[in-house]
Design a protein around this motif. Sequence first.
Motif, PDB file in Angstrom:
ATOM      1  N   ALA A 240     -10.883  64.460  68.354  1.00  0.00           N
ATOM      2  CA  ALA A 240     -11.859  66.028  68.387  1.00  0.00           C
ATOM      3  C   ALA A 240     -11.208  67.314  67.837  1.00  0.00           C
ATOM      4  N   ALA A 241     -10.429  67.895  69.191  1.00  0.00           N
ATOM      5  CA  ALA A 241      -9.522  68.709  69.309  1.00  0.00           C
ATOM      6  C   ALA A 241      -9.220  68.933  68.464  1.00  0.00           C
ATOM      7  N   ALA A 242      -8.288  67.993  67.675  1.00  0.00           N
ATOM      8  CA  ALA A 242      -7.398  67.837  65.874  1.00  0.00           C
ATOM      9  C   ALA A 242      -8.473  68.513  65.552  1.00  0.00           C
ATOM     10  N   ARG A 243      -8.984  67.655  64.894  1.00  0.00           N
ATOM     11  CA  ARG A 243     -10.021  67.662  63.464  1.00  0.00           C
ATOM     12  C   ARG A 243     -10.073  68.647  63.184  1.00  0.00           C
ATOM     13  N   ARG A 244     -10.772  69.998  65.046  1.00  0.00           N
ATOM     14  CA  ARG A 244     -11.074  70.912  64.466  1.00  0.00           C
ATOM     15  C   ARG A 244      -9.836  72.178  63.750  1.00  0.00           C
ATOM     16  N   VAL A 245      -9.303  71.925  64.653  1.00  0.00           N
ATOM     17  CA  VAL A 245      -7.665  72.570  64.099  1.00  0.00           C
ATOM     18  C   VAL A 245      -7.911  72.306  62.341  1.00  0.00           C
ATOM     19  N   ILE A 246      -7.961  71.477  61.838  1.00  0.00           N
ATOM     20  CA  ILE A 246      -7.999  71.257  60.359  1.00  0.00           C
ATOM     21  C   ILE A 246      -9.147  71.344  60.129  1.00  0.00           C
ATOM     22  N   ASP A 259       1.592  80.949  62.154  1.00  0.00           N
ATOM     23  CA  ASP A 259       0.176  81.475  62.248  1.00  0.00           C
ATOM     24  C   ASP A 259      -0.617  79.378  62.380  1.00  0.00           C
ATOM     25  N   PHE A 260      -0.067  78.435  62.396  1.00  0.00           N
ATOM     26  CA  PHE A 260      -0.373  77.793  62.980  1.00  0.00           C
ATOM     27  C   PHE A 260      -0.486  77.267  64.543  1.00  0.00           C
ATOM     28  N   PHE A 261       1.123  77.570  64.408  1.00  0.00           N
ATOM     29  CA  PHE A 261       1.377  77.936  66.033  1.00  0.00           C
ATOM     30  C   PHE A 261       0.900  78.483  67.090  1.00  0.00           C
ATOM     31  N   ALA A 262       0.347  79.802  65.968  1.00  0.00           N
ATOM     32  CA  ALA A 262      -0.394  81.274  66.623  1.00  0.00           C
ATOM     33  C   ALA A 262      -1.704  79.870  67.257  1.00  0.00           C
ATOM     34  N   MET A 263      -2.075  79.551  66.592  1.00  0.00           N
ATOM     35  CA  MET A 263      -3.531  79.123  67.332  1.00  0.00           C
ATOM     36  C   MET A 263      -3.952  78.624  68.323  1.00  0.00           C
ATOM     37  N   ALA A 269      -1.981  73.386  74.279  1.00  0.00           N
ATOM     38  CA  ALA A 269      -0.997  71.594  73.532  1.00  0.00           C
ATOM     39  C   ALA A 269       0.004  71.792  74.438  1.00  0.00           C
ATOM     40  N   GLY A 270       0.458  72.840  73.590  1.00  0.00           N
ATOM     41  CA  GLY A 270       2.210  73.364  74.067  1.00  0.00           C
ATOM     42  C   GLY A 270       3.091  71.973  73.855  1.00  0.00           C
ATOM     43  N   LEU A 271       3.197  72.373  72.829  1.00  0.00           N
ATOM     44  CA  LEU A 271       3.794  70.716  71.447  1.00  0.00           C
ATOM     45  C   LEU A 271       5.653  71.198  72.013  1.00  0.00           C
TER      46      LEU A 271
END
Length: 324
Positions: A240-246, A259-263, A269-271
């Motif tokens: 659900a959180a991943a869908r909000r990111v997309i 810019d993506f990693f700064a979200m 999530a600490g990739l």
Amino acid sequence: MSGARERGAALLTVLLLVAVMTVLLVAVLDDIRFGLRRTGNAQALAQAQWYALGSEELARARIRQLDRDGRTTLAGGWNGRPFVFPIDGGTMRVRLDDASACFNLNSVVEGAPNQWVRREAGVRQYIALLLALDFTPARAAAMADALVDWIDRDQVPGPAGAEDPAYAARGGGYRTSGALLAEASELRAIAGHDAAAYARLRPHVCAQPDSALSPININTLTEDDAVLLAMLSDNVLDPAAARRVIAARPAQGWDDLHDFFAMDAIRAAGLGDDAMQQLRLATRYFSLHTEVEYDGAEVLLSALLDSDPHGSVRLVARRWTHDE
């Protein structure tokens, strides 16, 4: 009387000869007619195949157009959209898809042909994907072990895996492949991957031509691909959180990975390093699906194309069937 009988016999003989000749002539004409039809069908089929091969060049040109300063986005609605082209004597239907929005099944191993060994990073990602798709932890571990055992070089099963003896005991027994998967559909032969599991997995997995961890373009992900972001975060980021990111992606896509990693959600999530290196702004693999109808002949072509950063588009695989 004798002369009449002889004339009658002669007439009968002539009539029989005429009948035989007529039958032979009809047979010859049928052979000629069917031969002409076969020739015409073969010519139509060959021409339809040439049109289908021509669609690969169209796809290459389109892929180059999609590369905008090292980025591939969904602008123009190309991904999965069928385009219909009229041709003399028929039509050609062409569809181009991003073929990297998926987990590379071959990434559960590393090494070289005939020397494949288990890759823990790929196994962890496969288990994370299975968990994101609501498989139980025990089932996910068993499926991952079975996939590794199907590809790896040895006959030592993983903790919940299966090697040759397990498959030989099945009806119509068979063996593990010991090689990378050529198609995702091979999953159906692997222990633990029944029809229901395969149907749930299929939209999110692929068999790329190498064992690299999946290169995923964040600019072409759809909300249906949210489980892939969840997978990369080891499910710290839920679907659900991943869908909000997309959904928060800029209309023209992200210009920079920073810019993506700064979200906030991505930072939280600490990739890991592997996941961060897998994320891309451009698509590497594209799938092409072409259907040609020409003069009564029908041809279907499926192809996988590899686009490198230098603008070259290489054919990886071609089949004259569906990709299943």
